[in-house]
Design an enzyme around this catalytic site. Sequence first.
Site, PDB file in Angstrom:
ATOM      1  N   GLY A 226       0.824  -1.214   0.000  1.00 57.19           N
ATOM      2  CA  GLY A 226       0.000   0.000   0.000  1.00 57.19           C
ATOM      3  C   GLY A 226       0.851   1.254   0.000  1.00 57.19           C
ATOM      4  N   ALA A 227       0.500   2.201   0.865  1.00 56.75           N
ATOM      5  CA  ALA A 227       1.191   3.498   0.894  1.00 56.75           C
ATOM      6  C   ALA A 227       2.673   3.369   1.253  1.00 56.75           C
ATOM      7  CB  ALA A 227       0.498   4.429   1.884  1.00 56.75           C
ATOM      8  N   GLY A 255      -2.536  -2.568  -8.025  1.00 54.62           N
ATOM      9  CA  GLY A 255      -1.673  -3.747  -7.970  1.00 54.62           C
ATOM     10  C   GLY A 255      -1.345  -4.262  -9.365  1.00 54.62           C
ATOM     11  N   ASP A 256      -2.321  -4.195 -10.258  1.00 53.00           N
ATOM     12  CA  ASP A 256      -2.113  -4.657 -11.637  1.00 53.00           C
ATOM     13  C   ASP A 256      -1.129  -3.737 -12.370  1.00 53.00           C
ATOM     14  OD1 ASP A 256      -4.111  -6.491 -10.980  1.00 53.00           O
ATOM     15  OD2 ASP A 256      -5.664  -5.106 -11.652  1.00 53.00           O
TER      16      ASP A 256
END
Lengths: 317, 317
Positions: A226-227, A255-256
């Site tokens: 994530g961040a 994510g892709d």
Amino acid sequence: MKTKVATITLNPAIDHTAAIPYFTAGEVNRVTWEQIDPGGKGINVASFLSGFDVPISVSGFLGQHNADLFQRFFAEKQIDNRFVMVDGYTRVNIKIVDEAQDQVTDINFPGLTPTETDLSSFDQVIDSLIKDCDWFILSGSIPTGMSADIYGKLIDRLKRQGKTVVLDASGESLQQAIPFAPYAIKPNVNELQELIGRSLDDDRAIIQAAEDLIHQGIQCVVVSMGAKGAIFVDRSEVIHARPPQVEVISTVGAGDAMVAGFIVGKLQNFSLSDCAKLATTCSIAALSQIGPRLPPRDTIESWMSQVKIKSLLQTHR
Amino acid sequence: MKTKVATITLNPAIDHTAAIPYFTAGEVNRVTWEQIDPGGKGINVASFLSGFDVPISVSGFLGQHNADLFQRFFAEKQIDNRFVMVDGYTRVNIKIVDEAQDQVTDINFPGLTPTETDLSSFDQVIDSLIKDCDWFILSGSIPTGMSADIYGKLIDRLKRQGKTVVLDASGESLQQAIPFAPYAIKPNVNELQELIGRSLDDDRAIIQAAEDLIHQGIQCVVVSMGAKGAIFVDRSEVIHARPPQVEVISTVGAGDAMVAGFIVGKLQNFSLSDCAKLATTCSIAALSQIGPRLPPRDTIESWMSQVKIKSLLQTHR
């Protein structure tokens, strides 16, 4: 000739984003704005790769009754469409965005169940893709009723043909694929925790888990956080890529985009740290767009300097 | 040759019913069961008429990107499809049924906006339907951006060609159509109240309002009143049809079934009271099905004796 990449999406989706101010369960709600995107992790990866001019084929299963959206999308992006058409509807995931109450409601519809005939058509498509492609990206969930060992079997078959396979899956299908050692995997921290069956409380634990997987024959493990960015581990390096703080418009496809950026880097023989930089830049670029979209390639490349790369190899060994 | 009927649906919809136990705004919700039906009042009427072997044509505007559902439906029901295909998506109305909390949530998406070219194609379709059909049923809402006087203009044009026109509309488009005196209208009590601009507190007031419309040249006014049945008024009779108590599975299409039953009766030269009986039976039959569906014709006809018919002509004049 450029290396040709195939992405496989067994369980694609239509992402339907709808704005409804003051959305309320039990009431009649009117949509003020909507956006419909073809979705599914492998389709997103293909779309992002096509933006980097990578020649790309796509396959998996699509419902023939709402395939029009996908067909137009593939034609527009010049993506070679080898999906097997299944009787029924590709599932729809509705995201109700309520800015008035700062709330998002998800409604996820069930997907298709391919028949034996569909599975055998898919088998033939894989044969044809083996002739044309060198890289295979297997992404996302498995349709209801299909065995969770599908990814393992596919990796085995593709590796025997000398193909490079990247897997972005989770749960049982990821677990069962690990012994077949794909070239790379990209779990997020939660998926990695579930895979190895213990909690990962800090970077050190994450790196240790990734290295365990490298010892099992996987050549590269990318752990998205994530961040906090992502950790990229291969046999000789450990890289932590940390993005700048960005305003998140939508996490769909982030994510892709990381997978796509990583592959673009690898196809250009980038170092692991440059692959990490491009992959992380692509993922923050996806956060800046509603739905699974990327800004133009130039824009993405201009953001690359904002991603901070740190080699962790010396610090933990 | 049988009388051919055309139904016009300017603003059709896809009815998407989804079951979600404990549906909660702001959360991720999984659909356990779904049903997708072509919808829109005129399409429902056409579907019901085809179940009574009435030769039927349909027109209006359909979005070309999700037309497959409609096309398959029309082919299956042997309905002559003359819809004008518009760039975009036919609107979807999602009904989230939460039996666990005994709650229904509606999500209504915006519809199409036909262009000038689409409108002129529709004009040509009306010309072709005038050649083939004697009865025209105009039903439902008007697409955003289209003028509310469309029904009035259509009624005028069709009547000049000697056609019989039934209108099932509400609000501004109904209001503007009244001076053109369609053969019949079917408001529910609320729509009738809105049309005449005063509240209708009992049957007597409803009948008075219907008779006022008859004096303006409309030949038959059908006022649906939910569980209390419907009042049918023409120049010589006033009929109250009262249905038995029934378990309501879904109200979708019940009003359209009443219109269809009324037309089937008229086409067979039934008396007003027999038309009322068949129309009311069809509407309760629709209540017994999920989505806009009717049970088989035989089943409907076997229920007819349960509808109580009362002539009110002598009591109020």
